[in-house]
Design a protein around this motif. Structure first.
Motif, PDB file in Angstrom:
ATOM      1  N   CYS A 163      -7.322  -1.220   1.242  1.00  0.00           N
ATOM      2  CA  CYS A 163      -6.141  -1.644   2.220  1.00  0.00           C
ATOM      3  C   CYS A 163      -6.795  -1.647   3.400  1.00  0.00           C
ATOM      4  O   CYS A 163      -7.507  -1.021   4.211  1.00  0.00           O
ATOM      5  N   CYS A 189      -5.347   0.874   6.385  1.00  0.00           N
ATOM      6  CA  CYS A 189      -5.574   2.406   6.243  1.00  0.00           C
ATOM      7  C   CYS A 189      -6.573   2.810   5.472  1.00  0.00           C
ATOM      8  O   CYS A 189      -6.990   3.908   5.437  1.00  0.00           O
ATOM      9  N   GLN A 203       0.325   4.217   0.745  1.00  0.00           N
ATOM     10  CA  GLN A 203      -0.238   5.155   1.646  1.00  0.00           C
ATOM     11  C   GLN A 203       0.335   4.492   2.963  1.00  0.00           C
ATOM     12  O   GLN A 203       1.078   5.492   3.762  1.00  0.00           O
ATOM     13  N   CYS A 204       0.390   3.476   3.542  1.00  0.00           N
ATOM     14  CA  CYS A 204       0.831   3.059   4.975  1.00  0.00           C
ATOM     15  C   CYS A 204       2.047   1.884   4.647  1.00  0.00           C
ATOM     16  O   CYS A 204       2.680   1.657   5.819  1.00  0.00           O
ATOM     17  N   CYS A 248       0.829  -1.175   0.032  1.00  0.00           N
ATOM     18  CA  CYS A 248      -0.004   0.171  -0.149  1.00  0.00           C
ATOM     19  C   CYS A 248       0.942   1.241  -0.056  1.00  0.00           C
ATOM     20  O   CYS A 248       1.686   1.298   0.840  1.00  0.00           O
TER      21      CYS A 248
HETATM   22 ZN   LIG Z   1      -2.535   1.112   3.594  1.00  0.00          ZN
END
Ligand SMILES: [Zn+2]
Length: 115
Positions: A22, A25, A10-11, A8
């Motif tokens: 995800c 997150c 983002q995280c 991911c």
């Molecule tokens: Zn994530």
């Protein structure tokens, strides 16, 4: 088909590439992109129009699973190019791609916006 994993963006959590959101997150994985371009050539290995259409659909489906923002499709000239442009209009209509343009200095390549 082999199950692929990706991280991911983002995280950083490792997720199966067929997952939509995800689990950590909640980010929409399929809309994540690293901004890269993937090139496929569907016209210079003796393909007939139907082969090229199959490769086009397969390439788009596969690229949608990855992180690339753009799929660059080398179509050459002639019938394959005409058919691919028509097929891409259908893909765009169905919302499977965001859009497409002919590469500026190279009319034999088409840039498809995936996400
Ligand atoms: Zn994530």
């Amino acid at each position: 088909m082999v199950m692929k994993t990706q991280n991911c963006l983002q995280c950083g959590m490792k997720v199966d590439s067929d997952i939509r959101y995800c689990p950590k997150c909640d980010n929409d994985i399929r809309s994540q992109t690293d901004g890269s371009t993937v090139t496929v050539d569907i016209a210079h290995h003796g393909e007939k129009v139907r082969d090229a259409q199959r490769k086009l659909a397969g390439s788009i489906a596969e690229a949608q699973q990855g992180l690339a923002a753009t799929l660059r499709i080398v179509v050459g000239g002639g019938l394959i190019r005409e058919q691919v442009l028509s097929d891409l209009m259908t893909f765009e209509h169905r919302g499977e791609i965001r859009g497409f343009t002919i590469e500026g200095r190279n009319p034999g390549a088409i840039l498809v916006s995936l996400k």
